[in-house]
Scaffold this active site. Structure first.
Site, PDB file in Angstrom:
ATOM      1  N   GLN A  74      -0.489  -2.510   1.183  1.00 26.82           N
ATOM      2  CA  GLN A  74      -1.136  -1.791   2.275  1.00 26.82           C
ATOM      3  C   GLN A  74      -2.652  -1.810   2.106  1.00 26.82           C
ATOM      4  O   GLN A  74      -3.171  -1.455   1.054  1.00 26.82           O
ATOM      5  CB  GLN A  74      -0.652  -0.350   2.353  1.00 26.82           C
ATOM      6  CG  GLN A  74      -1.186   0.344   3.609  1.00 26.82           C
ATOM      7  CD  GLN A  74      -0.827   1.811   3.698  1.00 26.82           C
ATOM      8  OE1 GLN A  74      -1.386   2.608   2.972  1.00 26.82           O
ATOM      9  NE2 GLN A  74       0.091   2.137   4.598  1.00 26.82           N
TER      10      GLN A  74
ATOM     11  N   CYS B  19      -3.601   7.480   6.868  1.00 29.66           N
ATOM     12  CA  CYS B  19      -4.063   8.363   5.799  1.00 29.66           C
ATOM     13  C   CYS B  19      -4.974   9.447   6.368  1.00 29.66           C
ATOM     14  O   CYS B  19      -5.967   9.147   7.037  1.00 29.66           O
ATOM     15  CB  CYS B  19      -4.815   7.570   4.733  1.00 29.66           C
ATOM     16  SG  CYS B  19      -5.408   8.600   3.366  1.00 29.66           S
TER      17      CYS B  19
ATOM     18  N   GLY C 100       8.041  10.940   7.437  1.00 28.70           N
ATOM     19  CA  GLY C 100       7.605  12.323   7.428  1.00 28.70           C
ATOM     20  C   GLY C 100       8.751  13.297   7.233  1.00 28.70           C
ATOM     21  O   GLY C 100       9.667  13.342   8.057  1.00 28.70           O
TER      22      GLY C 100
ATOM     23  N   GLY D  18       8.860   9.019   1.321  1.00 31.89           N
ATOM     24  CA  GLY D  18       7.772   9.118   0.366  1.00 31.89           C
ATOM     25  C   GLY D  18       8.024  10.185  -0.662  1.00 31.89           C
ATOM     26  O   GLY D  18       8.690   9.971  -1.676  1.00 31.89           O
TER      27      GLY D  18
END
Length: 328
Positions: free
Chosen positions: A72, A102, A203, A226
């Site tokens: 990334q 971000c 999320g 994540g």
């Protein structure tokens, strides 16, 4: 639900999210060992990457098996992000992911990350520069918008696909929400309906139940996990098994868990060197001890010890009460 990005098969359609200071090579290798669709590196600053700033290239370092690894990139300048893309593609990256999600101030103050949602024309210039620079697939990770008054992810994603982006990942929050509140998986559906490429929902996906709900509400092709994988490197494989019927991972218990954590610790020492490795490893050891229910005194002893050999000696006792819970 599986699909292909270049030479990378997204089967199962589940990915490890890029997380600064977490998804380094040792952790990606560990998650990969349980089985997963796609690994994404930590965010790499493009200009610093090209200029070989100390510590930056290590974030993009690929594992021996780079087939399902994406690197990334973040940036605000077309030249630097294109040059960085060429560089990491030349090093073996099979996929280049562009960071437009971000929320950190040090990133958005530099007009990178989710700040690009405020300047979609400039964002598209960056995307086009990367797509033209490399032959490997280019993907995009972003958010619903900058804030509640700027929910422009559907339009940005549509234009990105027209520019050549082959997969979109949407975190179900705006930038101004940071990680507060709850991810709005239903709102991701508006982005899914605007594009003709695969989309991953991201999320607050921390187990099988939340992954199922995110898929149902968003209409996404897959999910990206994540923080839920912190201390649980087998989580992605377990979610994939329960939803898509892939082989069930062997969740380590007892001595197997202790051995896995010890091996991960040694891998971090080898990768970073003993001095930095001891410090970087502490967050992971903390999460593992969360899983094990380690007492406060032992936890403090492990996290304050500076000698690697002493930490390794403490790990078996610190994790001896470990009883991992399977994903719901």
């Amino acid at each position: 639900m599986s699909f292909t990005l270049g030479t990378t098969s997204m089967s199962p359609p589940i990915a490890l999210a890029p997380m600064a200071g977490i998804t380094d090579r040792p952790f990606r290798d560990l998650v990969r060992s349980f089985g997963v669709g796609l690994m994404v590196s930590e965010m790499v600053a493009s200009q610093e990457m090209v200029q070989a700033k100390p510590g930056v290239r290590e974030r993009a370092e690929l594992s021996a098996d780079a087939e399902n690894t994406a690197v990334q990139l973040a940036g605000r300048d077309e030249y630097w992000i294109a040059e960085a893309a060429k560089q990491v593609a030349g090093q073996g990256a099979r996929i280049i992911d562009i960071n437009m999600g971000c929320p950190a101030k040090k990133v958005t103050n530099g007009y990178s990350g989710s700040a690009l949602l405020k300047t979609p024309d400039h964002a598209l210039n960056l995307i086009e520069a990367v797509v033209k620079a490399v032959d490997v697939p280019v993907t995009l990770k972003t958010r619903l918008g900058w804030d509640g008054n700027c929910l422009n992810a559907p339009d940005v994603a549509r234009r990105a696909c027209e520019a050549g982006v082959q997969m979109i990942t949407i975190h179900g929050r705006t930038r101004c929400q940071f990680y507060k509140g709850s991810a709005d998986w239903k709102a991701i559906r508006t982005v899914k309906e605007a594009v003709n490429v695969p989309l991953l929902a991201n999320g607050d996906i921390v187990d099988t139940a939340s992954a199922r709900q995110a898929l149902n509400l968003s209409g996404a092709n897959g999910v990206m996990i994540g923080r839920g994988a912190e201390g649980k490197p087998w989580l992605l494989a377990e979610v994939a098994h329960r939803i898509w019927g892939t082989p069930a991972p062997e969740v380590p218990e007892g001595n197997a868990f202790i051995e896995m954590v010890s091996d991960h610790y040694r891998a971090m020492l080898d990768f970073y060197g003993p001095d930095l490795g001891v410090r970087v490893a502490r967050k992971h050891l903390g999460w593992y001890m969360d899983e094990a229910g380690t007492g406060s005194a032992m936890r403090r002893a492990v996290l304050t010890e500076k000698k690697p050999a002493e930490v390794l000696a403490l790990i078996p006792e610190a994790l001896s009460v470990q009883q991992p819970e399977a994903a719901a």
